[in-house]
Design a protein around this motif. Sequence first.
Motif, PDB file in Angstrom:
ATOM      1  N   PHE A 136       0.834  -1.194   0.000  1.00  0.00           N
ATOM      2  CA  PHE A 136       0.000   0.000   0.000  1.00  0.00           C
ATOM      3  C   PHE A 136       0.874   1.251   0.000  1.00  0.00           C
ATOM      4  O   PHE A 136       0.636   2.198  -0.755  1.00  0.00           O
ATOM      5  N   GLY A 137       1.897   1.261   0.859  1.00  0.00           N
ATOM      6  CA  GLY A 137       2.807   2.395   0.911  1.00  0.00           C
ATOM      7  C   GLY A 137       3.519   2.612  -0.408  1.00  0.00           C
ATOM      8  O   GLY A 137       3.684   3.751  -0.865  1.00  0.00           O
ATOM      9  N   PHE A 138       3.929   1.514  -1.036  1.00  0.00           N
ATOM     10  CA  PHE A 138       4.596   1.592  -2.341  1.00  0.00           C
ATOM     11  C   PHE A 138       3.659   2.177  -3.397  1.00  0.00           C
ATOM     12  O   PHE A 138       4.057   3.069  -4.165  1.00  0.00           O
ATOM     13  N   MET A 139       2.419   1.693  -3.443  1.00  0.00           N
ATOM     14  CA  MET A 139       1.474   2.157  -4.455  1.00  0.00           C
ATOM     15  C   MET A 139       1.094   3.624  -4.232  1.00  0.00           C
ATOM     16  O   MET A 139       0.937   4.386  -5.187  1.00  0.00           O
ATOM     17  N   LEU A 140       0.956   4.019  -2.969  1.00  0.00           N
ATOM     18  CA  LEU A 140       0.663   5.415  -2.667  1.00  0.00           C
ATOM     19  C   LEU A 140       1.811   6.306  -3.129  1.00  0.00           C
ATOM     20  O   LEU A 140       1.595   7.351  -3.753  1.00  0.00           O
ATOM     21  N   SER A 141       3.035   5.887  -2.843  1.00  0.00           N
ATOM     22  CA  SER A 141       4.209   6.650  -3.275  1.00  0.00           C
ATOM     23  C   SER A 141       4.308   6.692  -4.796  1.00  0.00           C
ATOM     24  O   SER A 141       4.625   7.741  -5.377  1.00  0.00           O
ATOM     25  N   LEU A 142       4.024   5.581  -5.451  1.00  0.00           N
ATOM     26  CA  LEU A 142       4.062   5.537  -6.915  1.00  0.00           C
ATOM     27  C   LEU A 142       3.022   6.478  -7.502  1.00  0.00           C
ATOM     28  O   LEU A 142       3.304   7.194  -8.480  1.00  0.00           O
ATOM     29  N   PHE A 143       1.843   6.495  -6.919  1.00  0.00           N
ATOM     30  CA  PHE A 143       0.793   7.410  -7.371  1.00  0.00           C
ATOM     31  C   PHE A 143       1.262   8.860  -7.270  1.00  0.00           C
ATOM     32  O   PHE A 143       1.063   9.665  -8.192  1.00  0.00           O
ATOM     33  N   ILE A 144       1.895   9.193  -6.153  1.00  0.00           N
ATOM     34  CA  ILE A 144       2.392  10.551  -5.942  1.00  0.00           C
ATOM     35  C   ILE A 144       3.467  10.902  -6.965  1.00  0.00           C
ATOM     36  O   ILE A 144       3.464  11.994  -7.553  1.00  0.00           O
ATOM     37  N   GLU A 145       4.403   9.968  -7.193  1.00  0.00           N
ATOM     38  CA  GLU A 145       5.494  10.235  -8.131  1.00  0.00           C
ATOM     39  C   GLU A 145       4.963  10.422  -9.560  1.00  0.00           C
ATOM     40  O   GLU A 145       5.451  11.280 -10.303  1.00  0.00           O
ATOM     41  N   ILE A 146       3.971   9.642  -9.938  1.00  0.00           N
ATOM     42  CA  ILE A 146       3.379   9.813 -11.269  1.00  0.00           C
ATOM     43  C   ILE A 146       2.657  11.146 -11.360  1.00  0.00           C
ATOM     44  O   ILE A 146       2.771  11.869 -12.355  1.00  0.00           O
ATOM     45  N   PHE A 147       1.941  11.500 -10.299  1.00  0.00           N
ATOM     46  CA  PHE A 147       1.223  12.780 -10.302  1.00  0.00           C
ATOM     47  C   PHE A 147       2.182  13.959 -10.422  1.00  0.00           C
ATOM     48  O   PHE A 147       1.851  14.984 -11.050  1.00  0.00           O
ATOM     49  N   GLN A 148       3.374  13.840  -9.868  1.00  0.00           N
ATOM     50  CA  GLN A 148       4.327  14.946  -9.887  1.00  0.00           C
ATOM     51  C   GLN A 148       4.825  15.282 -11.294  1.00  0.00           C
ATOM     52  O   GLN A 148       5.419  16.333 -11.499  1.00  0.00           O
ATOM     53  N   ILE A 149       4.559  14.411 -12.245  1.00  0.00           N
ATOM     54  CA  ILE A 149       4.848  14.739 -13.643  1.00  0.00           C
ATOM     55  C   ILE A 149       4.016  15.941 -14.081  1.00  0.00           C
ATOM     56  O   ILE A 149       4.414  16.693 -14.975  1.00  0.00           O
ATOM     57  N   PHE A 150       2.872  16.154 -13.428  1.00  0.00           N
ATOM     58  CA  PHE A 150       1.977  17.244 -13.793  1.00  0.00           C
ATOM     59  C   PHE A 150       2.124  18.444 -12.857  1.00  0.00           C
ATOM     60  O   PHE A 150       1.257  19.311 -12.798  1.00  0.00           O
ATOM     61  N   THR A 151       3.219  18.465 -12.114  1.00  0.00           N
ATOM     62  CA  THR A 151       3.562  19.620 -11.293  1.00  0.00           C
ATOM     63  C   THR A 151       4.978  20.039 -11.675  1.00  0.00           C
ATOM     64  O   THR A 151       5.563  19.501 -12.604  1.00  0.00           O
ATOM     65  N   PHE A 152       5.514  20.985 -10.932  1.00  0.00           N
ATOM     66  CA  PHE A 152       6.877  21.417 -11.212  1.00  0.00           C
ATOM     67  C   PHE A 152       7.902  20.669 -10.365  1.00  0.00           C
ATOM     68  O   PHE A 152       9.060  21.061 -10.288  1.00  0.00           O
ATOM     69  N   ARG A 153       7.490  19.598  -9.740  1.00  0.00           N
ATOM     70  CA  ARG A 153       8.394  18.778  -8.940  1.00  0.00           C
ATOM     71  C   ARG A 153       8.894  17.620  -9.792  1.00  0.00           C
ATOM     72  O   ARG A 153       8.274  17.228 -10.781  1.00  0.00           O
TER      73      ARG A 153
END
Length: 202
Positions: free
Chosen positions: A113-130
């Motif tokens: 769960f922690g891995f998938m949550l982190s992966l979701f965040i990292e993918i989302f950051q493609i659409f931010t300036f991070r």
Amino acid sequence: MSRLLSISIDVASAAVILIPLMLVVQIPEFKKTSNKKKLAAIIFALYLSAVFSAVGVTSINYLRFHLSVNFIPLAGIADFTEPLLNVILFIPVGFMLPVIWKQYRSFKSAVLFGFMLSLFIEIFQIFTFRSTDVNDLITNTLGSAIGYVIAVFINNRGLCKLYLRKNKQYKNEPVYICLTVFLVMLLISCFISSYVWGIILK
């Protein structure tokens, strides 16, 4: 201090929407659970709002495609301050999951769960300036594992009976909470935060 203030404002803004939503709309099954379970799930949701604020979940108006990706472990790490903060940030994930939900009382399910949550965040950051960084994925997952070990150690050693029992369990409830928190912050509470900042900066 300003970063902590920003996160606090984001969490408070999200809470205005999340708490009524979880009690009335999102999880009507709360009627069948104890007050401890209700409170624990709400705390989990507010913690997630702090996580999303810390990693840069912003208003939908500010989303931009920005591809900055690092797939090489340990590359670009100047010191261990940021990796350590990433580990600490996700320790509550691994800790709270087995405490609140019995289906996450195995190491594999909690850490996944922690891995998938982190992966979701990292993918989302493609659409931010991070930037999207495999190091963040590794350290966040490590934090989840450490949190799980701490919860199991405390509970099994009899230091404190952490695990909530005698509650009806709902499959994927933590996933629904994560998605709800994310959407609330992206679509609604971000405007409340902006309004509060407008008052503060006057």
